[in-house]
Design an enzyme around this catalytic site. Structure first.
Site, PDB file in Angstrom:
ATOM      1  CD  GLU A 290      -2.310  -1.658   2.616  1.00 22.70           C
ATOM      2  OE1 GLU A 290      -2.027  -0.970   3.603  1.00 22.70           O
ATOM      3  OE2 GLU A 290      -2.931  -2.740   2.703  1.00 22.70           O
TER       4      GLU A 290
ATOM      5  CD  GLU B 119      -3.826  -4.594   5.022  1.00 28.15           C
ATOM      6  OE1 GLU B 119      -4.988  -4.981   4.762  1.00 28.15           O
ATOM      7  OE2 GLU B 119      -3.549  -3.408   5.273  1.00 28.15           O
TER       8      GLU B 119
ATOM      9  CG  PHE C  44       1.179   0.396  10.939  1.00 29.42           C
ATOM     10  CD1 PHE C  44       2.129   1.057  11.721  1.00 29.42           C
ATOM     11  CD2 PHE C  44       0.445   1.134  10.026  1.00 29.42           C
ATOM     12  CE1 PHE C  44       2.334   2.424  11.586  1.00 29.42           C
ATOM     13  CE2 PHE C  44       0.643   2.508   9.894  1.00 29.42           C
ATOM     14  CZ  PHE C  44       1.601   3.153  10.674  1.00 29.42           C
TER      15      PHE C  44
ATOM     16  CG  ASP D 250      -0.588  -2.926  15.098  1.00 29.01           C
ATOM     17  OD1 ASP D 250      -0.825  -2.974  16.297  1.00 29.01           O
ATOM     18  OD2 ASP D 250       0.400  -2.326  14.623  1.00 29.01           O
ATOM     19  CG  PHE D 251      -2.257  -2.924   9.229  1.00 25.54           C
ATOM     20  CD1 PHE D 251      -2.806  -2.570  10.450  1.00 25.54           C
ATOM     21  CD2 PHE D 251      -2.014  -1.925   8.303  1.00 25.54           C
ATOM     22  CE1 PHE D 251      -3.097  -1.247  10.765  1.00 25.54           C
ATOM     23  CE2 PHE D 251      -2.309  -0.596   8.596  1.00 25.54           C
ATOM     24  CZ  PHE D 251      -2.842  -0.256   9.825  1.00 25.54           C
TER      25      PHE D 251
ATOM     26  CG  HIS E  11      -1.634   2.250  13.667  1.00 25.39           C
ATOM     27  ND1 HIS E  11      -2.885   2.574  14.139  1.00 25.39           N
ATOM     28  CD2 HIS E  11      -1.740   2.240  12.322  1.00 25.39           C
ATOM     29  CE1 HIS E  11      -3.708   2.764  13.119  1.00 25.39           C
ATOM     30  NE2 HIS E  11      -3.049   2.562  12.005  1.00 25.39           N
TER      31      HIS E  11
END
Lengths: 320, 329
Positions: B29, B60, B83, B85-86, B129
């Site tokens: 991204e 993702e 990130f 977290d993603f 994040h």
């Protein structure tokens, strides 16, 4: 619709028959415990896998599905090679590590099958990206069932494949069942081909029990993909003869539905047609059947006489 | 030598590998036209074009899965998951596809893909994040896990990761402007080799990622009090360089493991268990682990600092086991 030659029709019939007889044999081996694990039958759905692979070039790719033997036969994998894997032998392409369900055979362009439904979709798109990047002229078929369409990977991947005009064809084998739950209970849109419009993609629907119809639509879609005109979503409507797996008591299903499904037989339908068109006679049909059965028997004997995957193999290929 | 920031070192590594090998592609991204959310891919789109520096939709799972597919077909994708977290959204592609492709195919293919992702907190990025989730990936056979702290390490290890034939989780931290010296000429660093960032004889402190910086400043303060810690920056978690840890623990007899990730089920637990299994007789004091509290990472500075490990925690843990050794003697 282009004219399919008699020779091609006969070839398609042979592949279809081989898939059916192989499936019957695998169910037998499953019941006797010679094939381990779970087995998801493709009885009644064979015309899809055979129809979409029959037009592929040897170097083209297709992912496998958990009902995927038609794909393997359509991709012309020698039966001995497949059977060795199905019986967990060292000389199968995955050396008995993956078995029939996750059958992975790059030599024949078969990309394996993920355990999670939908996991194979972005992977197939990535293979198509590499084909486009290398300008290799290869095409990828990404095949899955109607239940898989509800995964997020379907949405993410179709959007990207269409956006980047990748050389890929998406094929949905819609048997109306997501494991034990009917499609009508899970899907807001049961006509999956209509979803293509949301991705600015061509959508097609065919009777998945009519092998010539599947073959023709696949042929056009593959040609479009190869030309660089982007992906197509093909929905093939089929009926599931068996349960989700062999041994599934199907308590969730109306027995009438099972009965009706079994009356729709892609093999006998095509056989009748070829007999009507005098491409096959009862005699040549029986001969063909005998030779297919012999070939399967030889493949089983070959697999059984092959060495079983050893303990050491369990620890290989975790890392390069 | 030249001074360079952490993020510039990442950019240089990508640029050099893209120039060296045309099978390397970068995807994710905002990695293309915009040059990346944090400038890690700045200028690459202009230099290498849209076929190799690929802007993707916010997808993702597909980014990671497509990278795997491209990798098994001969490319070397560097896929950015913005990130850490993603990565939760990409987990199926990473764990069930990337990690198993080679194994399930009995070596018919390999999946040389690098998943670059930004981990860690400390910048008021909030609960969505800021996480350090490396132990998720250390638990999956087939993946390598790299988490460099300095500009020198991040450049050398990213280049090696791109050349490695295995799928790699490459974690970058948020001190993107951290500066350090790197050689002018090209270099790579081997995966699976820890770095002794500071020699010392009193206590071994094993750390990685961005907590390294707090361990380093703690070391200076402790030295002023006469306590010399040895800092081992793991750099690579899988494969784990137990040899370097072992030789240090044999020397100091005392071990502190400090990571920013949540302490419970953090990778420090694995290291502690291994040291106890193999080096019990060399230990003079109980092993101490430092990690984040068992809570999400809050946004505000006061609350975030309350959750994440701080210099004071490191100093007090080191002093604790030094004292316990003195008591024992």
């Amino acid at each position: 619709m282009g004219e399919v030659s008699n020779e091609k029709k006969k070839e398609l019939f042979t592949l279809l028959l081989k898939t059916r007889r192989l499936e019957e044999k695998l169910i037998e081996l499953m019941t006797t415990g010679e094939v381990a694990g779970w087995f998801h039958s493709n009885l009644g759905q064979e015309a899809v896998g055979v129809g979409v692979t029959a037009y592929l070039e040897p170097e083209d790719y297709i992912n496998n599905t958990h009902r995927g033997r038609a794909i393997i036969i359509g991709k012309r994998v020698p039966l001995k090679r497949f059977m060795a894997e199905a019986l967990g032998r060292k000389n199968g392409p995955c050396e008995g590590i993956s078995g029939e369900m996750h059958y992975f055979d790059l030599k024949y362009g078969i990309l394996g099958q993920s355990g999670t439904l939908g996991g194979q979709i972005p992977v197939a798109v990535g293979v198509a990206l590499a084909c486009q990047y290398r300008k290799s002229d290869q095409v990828v078929i990404c095949i899955f069932g109607d239940g898989t369409v509800d995964e997020g990977n379907f949405h993410e991947s179709l959007n990207i494949a269409s956006l980047w005009k990748l050389p890929i064809v998406f094929v949905v084998e819609n048997n109306g069942w997501a494991q034990f739950t009917p499609q009508k209970a899970t899907a807001s849109q049961v006509d999956i081909w209509r979803k293509a419009e949301g991705y600015n993609m061509l959508g097609k629907v065919v009777d998945g029990t009519d092998i010539l119809e599947v073959y023709e639509v696949a042929r056009e879609a593959i040609a479009r993909a190869r030309k660089g005109d982007g992906p197509t979503l093909i929905e093939c409507k089929v009926r599931r003869w068996e349960g989700h797996y062999i041994g599934d008591p199907q308590k969730y299903r109306d027995p009438k539905d099972i009965e009706e499904a079994r009356r729709v037989d892609p093999l006998s339908k095509f056989q009748k047609r070829l007999m009507d068109e005098k491409i096959l006679t009862l005699e040549s049909m029986n001969e063909l059947d005998e030779s297919v059965k012999r070939e399967i028997e030889e493949a089983i004997q070959f697999a059984k006489s092959s060495p079983v995957a050893s303990r050491e193999q369990a620890f290989q290929n975790v890392y390069v | 030598m030249k001074e360079i920031t952490y993020v510039k070192a990442i950019n240089e590594a990508l640029r050099e590998e893209l120039a060296r090998d045309d099978s390397v592609i970068v995807m994710g991204e905002d990695v293309g036209i915009s040059g990346g959310s944090f400038n890690a891919t700045k200028g690459l789109f202009e230099a290498f074009g849209s076929k190799r520096i690929i802007d993707t939709p916010i997808s993702e799972s597909a980014i990671a899965g497509i990278a795997v597919g491209a990798a098994i077909s001969g490319l070397r994708p560097v896929a950015e998951i913005m990130f850490m977290d993603f990565t939760a959204l990409a987990m199926d592609s990473i764990v069930n596809s990337a990690a198993k492709m080679r194994y399930m195919s009995a070596g018919q293919c390999k999946a040389p893909v690098v998943f670059r992702t930004l981990g860690g907190g400390g910048v008021s990025a909030g609960p969505g994040h800021s996480q350090s989730l490396e132990s998720w990936f250390c638990h999956v056979p087939g993946l390598k896990v790299v988490y460099p702290s300095t500009p020198y390490d991040v450049k050398g290890l990213l280049k090696s990761s791109i050349r490695d034939d295995n799928p790699i989780i490459f974690i970058e931290h948020k001190f993107l402007r951290a500066k350090g010296e790197i050689p002018e000429e090209e270099y790579t660093l081997p995966l699976g080799q820890a770095d002794v960032k500071r020699e010392g004889s009193d206590v071994t402190v094993v750390t990685w990622g961005q907590l390294f910086f707090k361990v380093a400043t703690s070391a200076e303060k402790l030295a002023r009090e006469g306590i010399n810690i040895e800092i081992i920056d793991l750099r690579t978690l899988i494969p784990l360089d137990m040899k370097t840890i072992e030789s240090s623990v044999k020397k100091t007899g005392k071990l502190v493991i400090a990571h920013e990730a949540v302490k419970i089920s953090g990778f420090g637990a694995e290291i502690a268990a291994s040291v106890v299994e193999h080096l019990f007789d060399y230990l003079d004091a109980p092993i101490r682990r430092i990690g984040a509290a068992f809570t999400p990472i809050p946004w505000g500075t006061v609350v975030e600092n309350a959750v994440l490990p701080q210099e004071a925690d490191i100093i007090s843990a080191v002093k604790d086991i030094v004292r316990s050794r003195q008591a024992k003697n």
